[in-house]
Design a protein around this motif. Structure first.
Motif, PDB file in Angstrom:
ATOM      1  N   ARG B  36      97.415  98.031  51.698  1.00 42.40           N
ATOM      2  CA  ARG B  36      98.609  98.320  51.107  1.00 42.40           C
ATOM      3  C   ARG B  36      99.040  97.409  50.042  1.00 42.40           C
ATOM      4  O   ARG B  36      98.793  96.396  50.276  1.00 42.40           O
ATOM      5  CB  ARG B  36      99.813  98.651  52.084  1.00 42.40           C
ATOM      6  CG  ARG B  36     100.105  97.527  53.028  1.00 42.40           C
ATOM      7  CD  ARG B  36     101.313  97.817  54.068  1.00 42.40           C
ATOM      8  NE  ARG B  36     102.412  98.101  53.300  1.00 42.40           N
ATOM      9  CZ  ARG B  36     103.780  98.547  53.816  1.00 42.40           C
ATOM     10  NH1 ARG B  36     103.640  98.673  55.212  1.00 42.40           N
ATOM     11  NH2 ARG B  36     104.737  98.713  53.124  1.00 42.40           N
ATOM     12  N   GLN B  37      99.756  98.228  49.208  1.00 39.53           N
ATOM     13  CA  GLN B  37     100.162  97.329  47.903  1.00 39.53           C
ATOM     14  C   GLN B  37     101.562  97.400  47.863  1.00 39.53           C
ATOM     15  O   GLN B  37     102.069  98.468  47.360  1.00 39.53           O
ATOM     16  CB  GLN B  37      99.537  97.888  46.639  1.00 39.53           C
ATOM     17  CG  GLN B  37      99.622  96.877  45.310  1.00 39.53           C
ATOM     18  CD  GLN B  37      99.182  97.527  44.159  1.00 39.53           C
ATOM     19  OE1 GLN B  37      99.097  98.688  43.851  1.00 39.53           O
ATOM     20  NE2 GLN B  37      98.495  96.606  43.355  1.00 39.53           N
ATOM     21  N   ASP B  38     102.105  96.292  47.795  1.00 41.36           N
ATOM     22  CA  ASP B  38     103.758  96.330  47.605  1.00 41.36           C
ATOM     23  C   ASP B  38     104.137  95.318  46.557  1.00 41.36           C
ATOM     24  O   ASP B  38     103.546  94.198  46.624  1.00 41.36           O
ATOM     25  CB  ASP B  38     104.342  95.930  49.042  1.00 41.36           C
ATOM     26  CG  ASP B  38     104.045  97.047  50.106  1.00 41.36           C
ATOM     27  OD1 ASP B  38     102.965  96.425  50.966  1.00 41.36           O
ATOM     28  OD2 ASP B  38     104.479  98.068  49.882  1.00 41.36           O
ATOM     29  N   PRO B  39     105.173  95.636  45.877  1.00 46.53           N
ATOM     30  CA  PRO B  39     105.579  94.530  44.673  1.00 46.53           C
ATOM     31  C   PRO B  39     105.845  93.352  45.312  1.00 46.53           C
ATOM     32  O   PRO B  39     106.539  93.175  46.450  1.00 46.53           O
ATOM     33  CB  PRO B  39     106.953  95.211  44.239  1.00 46.53           C
ATOM     34  CG  PRO B  39     106.753  96.702  44.637  1.00 46.53           C
ATOM     35  CD  PRO B  39     105.947  96.655  45.872  1.00 46.53           C
ATOM     36  N   GLY B  40     105.368  92.176  44.840  1.00 47.21           N
ATOM     37  CA  GLY B  40     105.360  90.871  45.168  1.00 47.21           C
ATOM     38  C   GLY B  40     104.694  90.549  46.365  1.00 47.21           C
ATOM     39  O   GLY B  40     104.785  89.109  46.653  1.00 47.21           O
ATOM     40  N   MET B  41     104.018  91.320  47.074  1.00 42.15           N
ATOM     41  CA  MET B  41     103.240  90.896  48.307  1.00 42.15           C
ATOM     42  C   MET B  41     101.582  90.939  48.007  1.00 42.15           C
ATOM     43  O   MET B  41     100.954  90.726  48.673  1.00 42.15           O
ATOM     44  CB  MET B  41     103.584  92.133  49.442  1.00 42.15           C
ATOM     45  CG  MET B  41     104.977  92.123  49.612  1.00 42.15           C
ATOM     46  SD  MET B  41     105.687  90.781  50.663  1.00 42.15           S
ATOM     47  CE  MET B  41     105.120  91.052  52.119  1.00 42.15           C
ATOM     48  N   GLY B  42     101.285  91.454  47.142  1.00 47.50           N
ATOM     49  CA  GLY B  42     100.027  91.702  46.706  1.00 47.50           C
ATOM     50  C   GLY B  42      99.230  92.980  47.439  1.00 47.50           C
ATOM     51  O   GLY B  42      99.942  93.634  47.964  1.00 47.50           O
ATOM     52  N   LEU B  43      97.976  92.771  47.829  1.00 49.49           N
ATOM     53  CA  LEU B  43      97.302  93.637  48.633  1.00 49.49           C
ATOM     54  C   LEU B  43      97.088  93.081  49.891  1.00 49.49           C
ATOM     55  O   LEU B  43      96.549  92.027  50.133  1.00 49.49           O
ATOM     56  CB  LEU B  43      95.939  94.267  48.017  1.00 49.49           C
ATOM     57  CG  LEU B  43      95.823  95.268  46.934  1.00 49.49           C
ATOM     58  CD1 LEU B  43      96.084  94.558  45.692  1.00 49.49           C
ATOM     59  CD2 LEU B  43      94.478  95.869  47.019  1.00 49.49           C
ATOM     60  N   ARG B  44      97.549  93.841  50.934  1.00 49.41           N
ATOM     61  CA  ARG B  44      97.383  93.302  52.435  1.00 49.41           C
ATOM     62  C   ARG B  44      96.439  94.621  53.188  1.00 49.41           C
ATOM     63  O   ARG B  44      96.767  95.605  53.070  1.00 49.41           O
ATOM     64  CB  ARG B  44      98.772  93.173  52.965  1.00 49.41           C
ATOM     65  CG  ARG B  44      99.515  92.213  52.356  1.00 49.41           C
ATOM     66  CD  ARG B  44     100.918  92.021  53.075  1.00 49.41           C
ATOM     67  NE  ARG B  44     101.845  93.165  52.724  1.00 49.41           N
ATOM     68  CZ  ARG B  44     102.890  93.446  53.586  1.00 49.41           C
ATOM     69  NH1 ARG B  44     103.467  92.674  54.254  1.00 49.41           N
ATOM     70  NH2 ARG B  44     103.544  94.577  53.440  1.00 49.41           N
ATOM     71  N   LEU B  45      95.665  93.578  54.026  1.00 50.86           N
ATOM     72  CA  LEU B  45      94.622  94.321  54.661  1.00 50.86           C
ATOM     73  C   LEU B  45      95.330  94.905  56.120  1.00 50.86           C
ATOM     74  O   LEU B  45      96.101  94.245  56.654  1.00 50.86           O
ATOM     75  CB  LEU B  45      93.346  93.535  55.056  1.00 50.86           C
ATOM     76  CG  LEU B  45      92.164  94.195  55.760  1.00 50.86           C
ATOM     77  CD1 LEU B  45      91.653  95.386  54.909  1.00 50.86           C
ATOM     78  CD2 LEU B  45      91.293  93.198  56.048  1.00 50.86           C
ATOM     79  N   ILE B  46      95.164  96.494  56.103  1.00 50.94           N
ATOM     80  CA  ILE B  46      95.577  97.088  57.164  1.00 50.94           C
ATOM     81  C   ILE B  46      94.443  97.016  58.409  1.00 50.94           C
ATOM     82  O   ILE B  46      94.672  96.715  59.525  1.00 50.94           O
ATOM     83  CB  ILE B  46      95.962  98.550  57.000  1.00 50.94           C
ATOM     84  CG1 ILE B  46      97.061  98.436  55.833  1.00 50.94           C
ATOM     85  CG2 ILE B  46      96.781  99.042  57.922  1.00 50.94           C
ATOM     86  CD1 ILE B  46      97.387  99.643  55.160  1.00 50.94           C
ATOM     87  N   TYR B  47      93.434  97.777  57.927  1.00 55.40           N
ATOM     88  CA  TYR B  47      92.363  97.865  59.111  1.00 55.40           C
ATOM     89  C   TYR B  47      91.288  97.764  58.030  1.00 55.40           C
ATOM     90  O   TYR B  47      91.250  98.120  57.008  1.00 55.40           O
ATOM     91  CB  TYR B  47      92.478  99.210  59.699  1.00 55.40           C
ATOM     92  CG  TYR B  47      92.995  99.215  60.987  1.00 55.40           C
ATOM     93  CD1 TYR B  47      94.400  99.516  61.054  1.00 55.40           C
ATOM     94  CD2 TYR B  47      92.466  98.825  62.294  1.00 55.40           C
ATOM     95  CE1 TYR B  47      94.970  99.545  62.269  1.00 55.40           C
ATOM     96  CE2 TYR B  47      93.171  98.748  63.443  1.00 55.40           C
ATOM     97  CZ  TYR B  47      94.599  98.969  63.502  1.00 55.40           C
ATOM     98  OH  TYR B  47      95.140  99.365  64.665  1.00 55.40           O
TER      99      TYR B  47
END
Lengths: 107, 113
Positions: B36-47
């Motif tokens: 998932r890509q959120d502003p200020g958070m970059g890309l974060r791995l879900i599964y």
């Protein structure tokens, strides 16, 4: 813990100016580092990786293990370089991404 | 070759609704990922799925489930959507041989009201 830090959310430069996008990492092993780029309305794609030691679209990045850095550089920015840039660290077959830096190159 | 495809491109849900995001690849890759890509958070791995038949949690798995249906397809399910799951979701694949280039899909923009 593995971590990638990109301290700048936004980097704004004029066309022809040098560009340096900063990336620092935290990793106890031997790092595999990448730069990914996302142009407007396009999907994320690999720009370059440190093991290939090549220049893509005029960009280079050198791994500095002493400073745990992998900064992305280009001597003369072009307007088409405007995009979101992500630094990433490969660990155990997964990528850890930084928070990204938006590069804006103005005419 | 289409590479990595995702459906749908856009979706609006109400809180509590469920939905499944689909990802398919024709690159014969072993490993598949959901971010998932959120502003200020970059890309974060879900599964992620290192190979057909296996799935593992990433950094932010809460509220999601996945299915590696076969080598080509990897779906992400939201059982009861929450506003905090408003995001852009990306699927990615790689050959699964370690430190590989990942190939990304076009993304799904999800809004949860």
């Amino acid at each position: 813990a593995q971590r990638v830090t990109q301290p700048e959310k936004l980097l704004s430069v004029f066309k022809g100016a040098p560009v340096e996008l900063k990336c620092n990492y935290s990793y106890s092993g031997s790092p595999e580092l990448f730069w990914y780029v996302q142009y407007s309305r396009q999907r994320l794609q690999l720009l370059l990786r440190h093991i290939s030691r090549e220049s893509i679209k005029g960009f280079t990045a050198d791994l500095n293990k002493g400073e745990t850095s992998f900064h992305l550089k280009k001597p003369f920015a072009q307007e088409e370089d405007s995009a979101m840039y992500y630094c990433a660290l490969s660990t155990f077959q997964k990528l850890v991404f930084g928070t990204g830096t938006r590069l804006l190159v103005s005419p | 070759n289409a590479g990595v495809t995702q459906t749908p491109k856009f979706q609006v849900l109400k809180t509590g609704q469920s939905m499944t995001l689909q990802c398919a690849q024709d690159m014969n890759h072993n490993s598949m990922y959901w971010y998932r890509q959120d502003p200020g958070m970059g890309l974060r791995l879900i599964y992620y799925s290192a190979s057909e038949g296996t799935t593992d949690k990433g950094e932010v798995p809460n509220g999601y489930n996945v299915s590696r249906l076969n080598k080509r397809e990897f779906s992400l399910r939201l059982e009861s959507a929450a506003p905090s799951q408003t995001s852009v979701y990306f699927c990615a694949t790689d050959p699964g041989q370690g430190a590989d280039e990942q190939f990304f899909g076009p993304g799904t923009r999800l809004t949860v009201l």
